[in-house]
Motif scaffolding. Sequence first.
Motif, PDB file in Angstrom:
ATOM      1  N   ALA A 129      -0.569 -10.071   2.905  1.00  0.00           N
ATOM      2  CA  ALA A 129      -0.778  -8.647   3.185  1.00  0.00           C
ATOM      3  C   ALA A 129      -1.576  -8.433   4.472  1.00  0.00           C
ATOM      4  O   ALA A 129      -2.535  -9.149   4.751  1.00  0.00           O
ATOM      5  CB  ALA A 129      -1.498  -7.985   2.020  1.00  0.00           C
ATOM      6  N   LEU A 130      -1.166  -7.425   5.232  1.00  0.00           N
ATOM      7  CA  LEU A 130      -1.859  -7.072   6.470  1.00  0.00           C
ATOM      8  C   LEU A 130      -2.586  -5.732   6.363  1.00  0.00           C
ATOM      9  O   LEU A 130      -3.590  -5.518   7.034  1.00  0.00           O
ATOM     10  CB  LEU A 130      -0.857  -6.999   7.629  1.00  0.00           C
ATOM     11  CG  LEU A 130      -0.098  -8.290   7.961  1.00  0.00           C
ATOM     12  CD1 LEU A 130       0.923  -8.020   9.055  1.00  0.00           C
ATOM     13  CD2 LEU A 130      -1.063  -9.381   8.380  1.00  0.00           C
ATOM     14  N   LYS A 131      -2.066  -4.823   5.523  1.00  0.00           N
ATOM     15  CA  LYS A 131      -2.642  -3.479   5.451  1.00  0.00           C
ATOM     16  C   LYS A 131      -3.033  -3.053   4.039  1.00  0.00           C
ATOM     17  O   LYS A 131      -4.119  -2.504   3.838  1.00  0.00           O
ATOM     18  CB  LYS A 131      -1.653  -2.460   6.026  1.00  0.00           C
ATOM     19  CG  LYS A 131      -1.302  -2.668   7.484  1.00  0.00           C
ATOM     20  CD  LYS A 131      -0.302  -1.630   7.969  1.00  0.00           C
ATOM     21  CE  LYS A 131       1.034  -1.772   7.250  1.00  0.00           C
ATOM     22  NZ  LYS A 131       2.057  -0.823   7.743  1.00  0.00           N
ATOM     23  N   SER A 132      -2.139  -3.291   3.070  1.00  0.00           N
ATOM     24  CA  SER A 132      -2.406  -2.744   1.739  1.00  0.00           C
ATOM     25  C   SER A 132      -1.720  -3.545   0.638  1.00  0.00           C
ATOM     26  O   SER A 132      -0.681  -4.166   0.857  1.00  0.00           O
ATOM     27  CB  SER A 132      -1.927  -1.288   1.662  1.00  0.00           C
ATOM     28  OG  SER A 132      -0.521  -1.223   1.873  1.00  0.00           O
ATOM     29  N   ARG A 157     -10.663  -9.002   5.289  1.00  0.00           N
ATOM     30  CA  ARG A 157      -9.962  -8.862   6.570  1.00  0.00           C
ATOM     31  C   ARG A 157      -9.411  -7.448   6.770  1.00  0.00           C
ATOM     32  O   ARG A 157      -8.628  -7.198   7.678  1.00  0.00           O
ATOM     33  CB  ARG A 157      -8.842  -9.896   6.698  1.00  0.00           C
ATOM     34  CG  ARG A 157      -7.695  -9.774   5.729  1.00  0.00           C
ATOM     35  CD  ARG A 157      -6.589 -10.796   6.045  1.00  0.00           C
ATOM     36  NE  ARG A 157      -5.463 -10.668   5.141  1.00  0.00           N
ATOM     37  CZ  ARG A 157      -5.328 -11.316   4.000  1.00  0.00           C
ATOM     38  NH1 ARG A 157      -6.264 -12.175   3.626  1.00  0.00           N
ATOM     39  NH2 ARG A 157      -4.269 -11.125   3.231  1.00  0.00           N
ATOM     40  N   GLY A 158      -9.831  -6.517   5.892  1.00  0.00           N
ATOM     41  CA  GLY A 158      -9.501  -5.110   6.087  1.00  0.00           C
ATOM     42  C   GLY A 158      -8.322  -4.584   5.306  1.00  0.00           C
ATOM     43  O   GLY A 158      -7.882  -3.450   5.533  1.00  0.00           O
ATOM     44  N   VAL A 159      -7.787  -5.366   4.376  1.00  0.00           N
ATOM     45  CA  VAL A 159      -6.660  -4.913   3.558  1.00  0.00           C
ATOM     46  C   VAL A 159      -7.180  -4.018   2.427  1.00  0.00           C
ATOM     47  O   VAL A 159      -8.167  -4.346   1.770  1.00  0.00           O
ATOM     48  CB  VAL A 159      -5.888  -6.111   2.958  1.00  0.00           C
ATOM     49  CG1 VAL A 159      -4.749  -5.625   2.064  1.00  0.00           C
ATOM     50  CG2 VAL A 159      -5.339  -6.995   4.075  1.00  0.00           C
ATOM     51  N   HIS A 160      -6.521  -2.883   2.217  1.00  0.00           N
ATOM     52  CA  HIS A 160      -6.904  -1.949   1.150  1.00  0.00           C
ATOM     53  C   HIS A 160      -6.197  -2.377  -0.133  1.00  0.00           C
ATOM     54  O   HIS A 160      -4.973  -2.279  -0.236  1.00  0.00           O
ATOM     55  CB  HIS A 160      -6.494  -0.528   1.539  1.00  0.00           C
ATOM     56  CG  HIS A 160      -7.045   0.523   0.635  1.00  0.00           C
ATOM     57  ND1 HIS A 160      -6.582   1.822   0.614  1.00  0.00           N
ATOM     58  CD2 HIS A 160      -8.039   0.474  -0.298  1.00  0.00           C
ATOM     59  CE1 HIS A 160      -7.252   2.518  -0.277  1.00  0.00           C
ATOM     60  NE2 HIS A 160      -8.138   1.731  -0.848  1.00  0.00           N
ATOM     61  N   ASP A 200       1.979  -3.831   1.793  1.00  0.00           N
ATOM     62  CA  ASP A 200       2.158  -3.251   3.131  1.00  0.00           C
ATOM     63  C   ASP A 200       3.233  -2.168   3.191  1.00  0.00           C
ATOM     64  O   ASP A 200       3.766  -1.877   4.266  1.00  0.00           O
ATOM     65  CB  ASP A 200       2.485  -4.347   4.155  1.00  0.00           C
ATOM     66  CG  ASP A 200       1.302  -5.271   4.405  1.00  0.00           C
ATOM     67  OD1 ASP A 200       0.164  -4.847   4.140  1.00  0.00           O
ATOM     68  OD2 ASP A 200       1.516  -6.407   4.855  1.00  0.00           O
ATOM     69  N   ARG A 227      11.544  -0.548   3.069  1.00  0.00           N
ATOM     70  CA  ARG A 227      10.463   0.415   3.281  1.00  0.00           C
ATOM     71  C   ARG A 227      10.730   1.735   2.575  1.00  0.00           C
ATOM     72  O   ARG A 227       9.805   2.385   2.081  1.00  0.00           O
ATOM     73  CB  ARG A 227      10.275   0.649   4.780  1.00  0.00           C
ATOM     74  CG  ARG A 227       9.719  -0.562   5.520  1.00  0.00           C
ATOM     75  CD  ARG A 227       9.526  -0.267   6.992  1.00  0.00           C
ATOM     76  NE  ARG A 227       9.007  -1.430   7.700  1.00  0.00           N
ATOM     77  CZ  ARG A 227       8.794  -1.469   9.013  1.00  0.00           C
ATOM     78  NH1 ARG A 227       9.054  -0.391   9.751  1.00  0.00           N
ATOM     79  NH2 ARG A 227       8.320  -2.563   9.578  1.00  0.00           N
TER      80      ARG A 227
END
Length: 253
Positions: A129-132, A157-160, A200, A227
């Motif tokens: 995961a990069l974002k969420s 690392r900032g992933v929600h 993500d 997506r």
Amino acid sequence: MITMERLEKILRDLGLDGALVEVFVYLAGKGKSSLEEIYEETTLSRRAISLALGELESAGAVKRDGPDYAIEDARKALQALLPARLEELKAEIYSYRPVTKKEECPMVEAIRDEATVVPAFTAKHIDAALKSVDMVSRSLTWLDDQSLNAARAAVQRGVHVRVITYKHPELLPDARALTDAGVEVRSHEYSKDVRFMIVDGEFISFAIREPPKVTQPAYFGLMIRDRGVCRNMLEYIFEPAWEDAEVVEKYRI
């Protein structure tokens, strides 16, 4: 002489998670400290420190002396961490194959495997995961040390990371562990009806437990890489459930 900044970079280049790096750098600077001393002088939770110390001790990078943990020689401690990491890198290199058009990831994929692989499967996708990461899971059977560390590293690392689960006393320890790792955890009855994980906003995996059998139970997984599907699942399923879900105070540390 290795500076603390250089030491931290070396550790991160080895692929170690944030908690382990922070504990190693702290001990390398102090020489010897107890878990409580590390807790008081860092931003880490006791559980995160305990897990990091256990991993470092198992690798031979840290020595334990009663309640204290010590790094007597930072260079030797680093060398102790290398063998396991080198084997991991070798495995990654040997397993690499160029992706051809015929081997492109399908948009929809069905898998069936033993229930015991669910934690590793979950950890793998949290690591990517990069974002969420948004999950709905009645039980937390997917949670073990590997998936918990993956969740903690993702948050760092900032992933929600958000999890909707079921409100039950048996889930309290695991829910607290997730909260301690920085994961947002809420409770909703809807978690009894469906199990899925969205990563993500691009990948969604549904977990379906097979009917009881005499043999060992297995999980049937349906993975969709689209997506549009993920966007609709987030808009019409996850977000409404999240807004309506209960923030369970007992789940908080």
